[in-house]
Write a protein that holds these residues in place. Structure first.
Motif, PDB file in Angstrom:
ATOM      1  N   ALA A 106       1.052  -1.301   0.305  1.00  0.00           N
ATOM      2  CA  ALA A 106      -0.364  -0.031  -0.181  1.00  0.00           C
ATOM      3  C   ALA A 106       0.921   1.854   0.295  1.00  0.00           C
ATOM      4  O   ALA A 106       0.257   2.607  -1.004  1.00  0.00           O
ATOM      5  CB  ALA A 106      -1.368   0.236   1.454  1.00  0.00           C
ATOM      6  N   PHE A 133      -3.051   4.292   5.056  1.00  0.00           N
ATOM      7  CA  PHE A 133      -4.547   4.311   4.581  1.00  0.00           C
ATOM      8  C   PHE A 133      -4.639   3.047   4.136  1.00  0.00           C
ATOM      9  O   PHE A 133      -5.825   2.392   3.492  1.00  0.00           O
ATOM     10  CB  PHE A 133      -4.837   5.332   3.574  1.00  0.00           C
ATOM     11  N   GLY A 134      -3.717   2.149   3.974  1.00  0.00           N
ATOM     12  CA  GLY A 134      -3.975   0.567   2.751  1.00  0.00           C
ATOM     13  C   GLY A 134      -3.970  -0.019   3.941  1.00  0.00           C
ATOM     14  O   GLY A 134      -5.478  -0.818   3.854  1.00  0.00           O
ATOM     15  N   GLY A 137      -7.840   0.734   3.916  1.00  0.00           N
ATOM     16  CA  GLY A 137      -8.294  -0.405   2.923  1.00  0.00           C
ATOM     17  C   GLY A 137      -8.645  -1.570   2.996  1.00  0.00           C
ATOM     18  O   GLY A 137     -10.388  -2.253   2.696  1.00  0.00           O
ATOM     19  N   VAL A 140     -12.135  -1.708   4.819  1.00  0.00           N
ATOM     20  CA  VAL A 140     -13.377  -1.464   4.567  1.00  0.00           C
ATOM     21  C   VAL A 140     -13.592  -2.725   3.769  1.00  0.00           C
ATOM     22  O   VAL A 140     -15.157  -3.198   3.311  1.00  0.00           O
ATOM     23  CB  VAL A 140     -12.931  -0.061   3.968  1.00  0.00           C
ATOM     24  N   TYR A 141     -13.065  -3.485   3.248  1.00  0.00           N
ATOM     25  CA  TYR A 141     -13.117  -4.955   2.245  1.00  0.00           C
ATOM     26  C   TYR A 141     -13.820  -5.548   3.211  1.00  0.00           C
ATOM     27  O   TYR A 141     -14.520  -6.602   2.968  1.00  0.00           O
ATOM     28  CB  TYR A 141     -11.412  -5.073   1.361  1.00  0.00           C
ATOM     29  N   SER A 162     -12.719   6.198   8.188  1.00  0.00           N
ATOM     30  CA  SER A 162     -12.157   5.534   7.040  1.00  0.00           C
ATOM     31  C   SER A 162     -12.680   7.417   5.956  1.00  0.00           C
ATOM     32  O   SER A 162     -11.655   8.005   5.264  1.00  0.00           O
ATOM     33  CB  SER A 162     -12.796   5.020   6.183  1.00  0.00           C
ATOM     34  N   LEU A 166     -10.232  10.323   4.847  1.00  0.00           N
ATOM     35  CA  LEU A 166     -10.187  11.245   3.748  1.00  0.00           C
ATOM     36  C   LEU A 166     -10.930  12.373   3.718  1.00  0.00           C
ATOM     37  O   LEU A 166     -10.169  12.992   2.511  1.00  0.00           O
ATOM     38  CB  LEU A 166     -11.173   9.914   2.740  1.00  0.00           C
ATOM     39  N   PHE A 184      -4.816   3.756   0.359  1.00  0.00           N
ATOM     40  CA  PHE A 184      -6.215   2.955   0.722  1.00  0.00           C
ATOM     41  C   PHE A 184      -6.998   2.260  -0.696  1.00  0.00           C
ATOM     42  O   PHE A 184      -6.996   1.041  -0.496  1.00  0.00           O
ATOM     43  CB  PHE A 184      -6.978   4.195   0.797  1.00  0.00           C
ATOM     44  N   ILE A 185      -6.874   2.691  -1.998  1.00  0.00           N
ATOM     45  CA  ILE A 185      -7.235   1.997  -2.659  1.00  0.00           C
ATOM     46  C   ILE A 185      -6.135   0.573  -3.221  1.00  0.00           C
ATOM     47  O   ILE A 185      -6.357  -0.783  -2.928  1.00  0.00           O
ATOM     48  CB  ILE A 185      -7.226   2.487  -4.553  1.00  0.00           C
ATOM     49  N   GLY A 187      -4.430  -0.646  -1.129  1.00  0.00           N
ATOM     50  CA  GLY A 187      -4.893  -2.233   0.081  1.00  0.00           C
ATOM     51  C   GLY A 187      -6.137  -2.495   0.477  1.00  0.00           C
ATOM     52  O   GLY A 187      -6.090  -4.331   0.545  1.00  0.00           O
ATOM     53  N   PHE A 188      -7.182  -1.833  -0.253  1.00  0.00           N
ATOM     54  CA  PHE A 188      -8.305  -2.375  -0.092  1.00  0.00           C
ATOM     55  C   PHE A 188      -8.348  -3.637  -1.287  1.00  0.00           C
ATOM     56  O   PHE A 188      -8.698  -4.704  -1.485  1.00  0.00           O
ATOM     57  CB  PHE A 188      -9.688  -1.199  -0.974  1.00  0.00           C
TER      58      PHE A 188
END
Length: 255
Positions: A106, A133-134, A137, A140-141, A162, A166, A184-185, A187-188
């Motif tokens: 991430a 932030f990863g 992510g 959040v997944y 989150s 952001l 973040f993206i 990690g998600f």
């Protein structure tokens, strides 16, 4: 998941060695570079900071080394504190290797996006925020696609943190927006693979792995004690963590 239940620092280090090592590195580098201000430390800082022109000239290590560096004590402290809050649950669930993959992948994705998108050749940046932030992510997944791994209360904490994080990314000056967003993206995007064959976080798993020479004994009141938490404890935890995140956003800075 996010409220620490370890008895002492020794237990925390034993249960979460990767998170502990990362925090030690953050603070140790800050001490040698910013506090002692040794020439070798300052050279390492210049050598390791994210620098778009340097990356363009083949200094690809600058996609990794900024994750370890911070601008001042508050920057290092709040990033490290954020890692202490949100890293342990994932380290237990993923295991050491996959946790390292999530964290550094991430961070690297965020730094690579900074290099590719930021138009300024002399743009410089430091900090572990993209990697942290990863981790958000990944959480959040879980909330969206792996509800078996996270309960409703912790899912609410994750989503609130989150969203606030952001929002703060765009409101505060001097923040590396690309590192936050693409970290973040990253990690998600990796979460589906990383979360395969994992078990939900459990503080009891730590207790079962304790090796302090004391036999594990059954306590008939154990389950009753777990149910006597005062009302509002969950909401209080949410606001405590939220406040920490806001401070993290305020203290985050680029060079």
């Amino acid at each position: 998941m996010f409220i620490r239940t370890e008895k002492n620092l020794k237990d925390f280090i034993r249960f979460y060695p990767i998170v502990s090592t990362l925090v030690i590195i953050h603070l140790a580098l800050w001490f040698f570079i910013n506090f002692l201000q040794l020439p070798i430390g300052l050279r390492f800082f210049q050598w390791g900071a994210g620098y778009n022109l340097g990356i363009h000239n083949g200094e690809y290590w600058r996609l990794v080394t900024p994750i370890f560096l911070h601008g001042d004590f508050m920057h290092a402290l709040f990033n490290s504190f954020s890692l202490v809050l949100f890293g342990p649950a994932l380290e237990q669930m993923l295991g050491k290797f996959k946790f390292l993959v999530a964290y550094f992948a991430a961070g690297i994705i965020g730094n690579l996006a900074t290099y590719l998108i930021e138009p300024t050749a002399f743009y410089s940046h430091i900090g572990a925020s993209g990697a942290i932030f990863g981790l958000f992510g990944v959480y959040v997944y879980m909330v969206l696609f792996r509800k078996d791994l996270i309960d409703q209360a912790n899912a609410q904490i994750v989503m609130v943190i989150s969203i606030i994080g952001l929002i703060m990314t765009f409101l505060r000056p001097g923040i590396n927006i690309y590192a936050h967003i693409f970290g973040f993206i990253g990690g998600f995007a990796l979460a589906r693979i990383l979360l395969s064959n994992v078990k939900p976080f459990s503080p009891w798993r730590n207790q079962s792995n304790r090796n302090d020479g004391n036999p594990v004994q059954f306590n008939s009141n154990r389950w009753n004690k777990r149910r006597v938490l005062p009302r509002g404890t969950g909401k209080t935890a949410i606001w405590i963590v939220l406040g920490i995140l806001v401070l993290l956003g305020i203290m985050s800075r680029i060079l």
